[in-house]
Motif scaffolding. Structure first.
Motif, mmCIF file in Angstrom:
data_model
loop_
_atom_site.group_PDB
_atom_site.id
_atom_site.type_symbol
_atom_site.label_atom_id
_atom_site.label_comp_id
_atom_site.label_asym_id
_atom_site.label_seq_id
_atom_site.Cartn_x
_atom_site.Cartn_y
_atom_site.Cartn_z
ATOM 1 N N LYS A 75 0.866 -1.254 0.028
ATOM 2 C CA LYS A 75 0.102 0.062 -0.045
ATOM 3 C C LYS A 75 0.969 1.214 0.089
ATOM 4 C CE LYS A 75 -4.032 -1.906 2.574
ATOM 5 N NZ LYS A 75 -4.649 -1.814 3.466
ATOM 6 N N SER A 76 2.227 1.030 0.148
ATOM 7 C CA SER A 76 3.183 2.311 0.180
ATOM 8 C C SER A 76 2.755 3.198 1.170
ATOM 9 C CB SER A 76 3.255 3.097 -1.221
ATOM 10 O OG SER A 76 3.362 2.206 -2.284
ATOM 11 N N THR A 77 2.559 2.646 2.278
ATOM 12 C CA THR A 77 1.933 3.411 3.460
ATOM 13 C C THR A 77 2.706 2.865 4.702
ATOM 14 O OG1 THR A 77 -0.146 3.726 2.591
ATOM 15 C CG2 THR A 77 0.123 4.028 4.975
ATOM 16 N N MET A 78 3.271 3.774 5.477
ATOM 17 C CA MET A 78 3.874 3.557 6.867
ATOM 18 C C MET A 78 2.737 4.034 8.096
ATOM 19 S SD MET A 78 7.292 5.213 7.978
ATOM 20 C CE MET A 78 6.905 6.988 7.860
ATOM 21 N N TYR A 79 3.183 3.339 9.150
ATOM 22 C CA TYR A 79 2.218 3.947 10.378
ATOM 23 C C TYR A 79 3.027 3.858 11.467
ATOM 24 C CZ TYR A 79 -1.312 1.605 7.119
ATOM 25 O OH TYR A 79 -1.972 1.184 6.114
ATOM 26 N N LEU A 80 2.638 4.696 12.488
ATOM 27 C CA LEU A 80 3.092 4.765 13.552
ATOM 28 C C LEU A 80 2.097 4.838 14.832
ATOM 29 C CD1 LEU A 80 6.001 5.332 15.219
ATOM 30 C CD2 LEU A 80 4.982 7.712 15.536
ATOM 31 N N GLU A 81 1.920 3.559 15.400
ATOM 32 C CA GLU A 81 0.931 3.487 16.319
ATOM 33 C C GLU A 81 1.476 3.875 17.573
ATOM 34 O OE1 GLU A 81 -1.916 1.890 15.608
ATOM 35 O OE2 GLU A 81 -2.548 2.418 17.867
ATOM 36 N N MET A 82 0.874 4.892 18.247
ATOM 37 C CA MET A 82 1.274 5.576 19.673
ATOM 38 C C MET A 82 0.505 5.133 20.601
ATOM 39 S SD MET A 82 2.445 9.188 18.007
ATOM 40 C CE MET A 82 0.942 9.709 17.630
ATOM 41 N N ASN A 83 0.781 4.629 21.617
ATOM 42 C CA ASN A 83 0.016 4.292 22.823
ATOM 43 C C ASN A 83 0.729 4.903 24.140
ATOM 44 O OD1 ASN A 83 -1.816 2.487 21.347
ATOM 45 N ND2 ASN A 83 0.011 1.013 21.546
ATOM 46 N N SER A 84 -0.023 4.801 25.292
ATOM 47 C CA SER A 84 0.482 5.465 26.580
ATOM 48 C C SER A 84 1.165 6.968 26.350
ATOM 49 C CB SER A 84 1.431 4.618 27.129
ATOM 50 O OG SER A 84 0.765 3.282 27.427
ATOM 51 N N LEU A 85 0.385 7.580 25.358
ATOM 52 C CA LEU A 85 0.824 8.841 25.098
ATOM 53 C C LEU A 85 0.988 9.845 26.354
ATOM 54 C CD1 LEU A 85 -1.036 9.369 21.887
ATOM 55 C CD2 LEU A 85 1.394 9.723 22.087
ATOM 56 N N LYS A 86 1.986 10.593 26.338
ATOM 57 C CA LYS A 86 2.404 11.635 27.586
ATOM 58 C C LYS A 86 2.406 13.260 26.941
ATOM 59 C CE LYS A 86 5.474 7.871 29.160
ATOM 60 N NZ LYS A 86 6.990 7.690 29.724
ATOM 61 N N PRO A 87 2.323 14.202 27.942
ATOM 62 C CA PRO A 87 2.374 15.415 27.409
ATOM 63 C C PRO A 87 3.610 15.690 26.560
ATOM 64 C CG PRO A 87 1.353 15.346 29.581
ATOM 65 C CD PRO A 87 1.840 14.022 29.120
ATOM 66 N N GLU A 88 4.640 15.136 27.050
ATOM 67 C CA GLU A 88 5.999 15.289 26.383
ATOM 68 C C GLU A 88 5.958 14.784 24.862
ATOM 69 O OE1 GLU A 88 5.616 13.948 29.468
ATOM 70 O OE2 GLU A 88 6.852 12.334 29.764
ATOM 71 N N ASP A 89 4.987 13.957 24.656
ATOM 72 C CA ASP A 89 5.145 13.414 23.107
ATOM 73 C C ASP A 89 4.342 14.511 22.269
ATOM 74 O OD1 ASP A 89 3.832 10.221 24.533
ATOM 75 O OD2 ASP A 89 5.892 10.832 23.644
ATOM 76 N N THR A 90 3.826 15.669 22.835
ATOM 77 C CA THR A 90 3.312 16.880 21.838
ATOM 78 C C THR A 90 4.421 17.501 21.052
ATOM 79 O OG1 THR A 90 1.602 17.388 23.691
ATOM 80 C CG2 THR A 90 2.188 19.144 22.117
ATOM 81 N N ALA A 91 4.094 17.466 19.743
ATOM 82 C CA ALA A 91 4.832 17.791 18.893
ATOM 83 C C ALA A 91 4.336 17.729 17.308
ATOM 84 C CB ALA A 91 6.302 16.980 18.616
ATOM 85 N N VAL A 92 4.849 18.410 16.251
ATOM 86 C CA VAL A 92 4.555 18.082 14.925
ATOM 87 C C VAL A 92 5.407 16.880 14.689
ATOM 88 C CG1 VAL A 92 4.518 18.906 12.582
ATOM 89 C CG2 VAL A 92 4.004 20.501 14.510
ATOM 90 N N TYR A 93 4.771 15.894 13.971
ATOM 91 C CA TYR A 93 5.209 14.778 13.594
ATOM 92 C C TYR A 93 5.598 14.800 11.981
ATOM 93 C CZ TYR A 93 4.911 12.724 18.057
ATOM 94 O OH TYR A 93 5.068 12.199 19.417
#
Length: 115
Positions: A75-93
């Motif tokens: 599918k020419s697609t990449m994924y990032l599954e993010m669990n247990s997110l923390k405030p310090e994960d706040t950003a532009v990805y």
């Protein structure tokens, strides 16, 4: 040339989950490594995770065990599954894709972790 389009960002509470997607088009068969960087305003962009064509992965220490990178070559697609997110994960990805010595970038998607 490779074009990358990200999706899946948003606002989530601490402890929540999000899945980012990065759809590639163009010379997708020439892509070797794909991955995700993130950037907080005023700070340098940092590498979060990357995956090669064989599925070998690597992660930033602070996201190990919480984030999972994957890639669907059909599918020419990449994924990032993010669990247990923390405030310090706040950003532009930002997703990226390497073709030989060149790197291509998506437009970025905002992830905000806040109650």
């Amino acid at each position: 040339q490779v074009q990358l389009v990200e999706s899946g960002g948003g606002l989530v509470q601490p402890g929540g989950s999000l899945r980012l997607s990065c759809a590639a088009s163009g010379r997708v068969f020439s892509i070797t490594v794909m991955g995700w960087y993130r950037q907080i305003p005023g700070k340098q962009r940092e590498l979060v995770a990357h995956i090669d064509k064989s599925g070998n992965t690597a992660y930033k220490d602070s996201v190990k065990g919480r984030f999972t990178i994957s890639r669907d070559n059909a599918k020419s697609t990449m994924y990032l599954e993010m669990n247990s997110l923390k405030p310090e994960d706040t950003a532009v990805y930002y997703c990226f894709a390497n073709v030989g010595p060149s790197s291509y970038w998506g437009q970025g998607t905002q992830v905000t972790v806040s109650s």
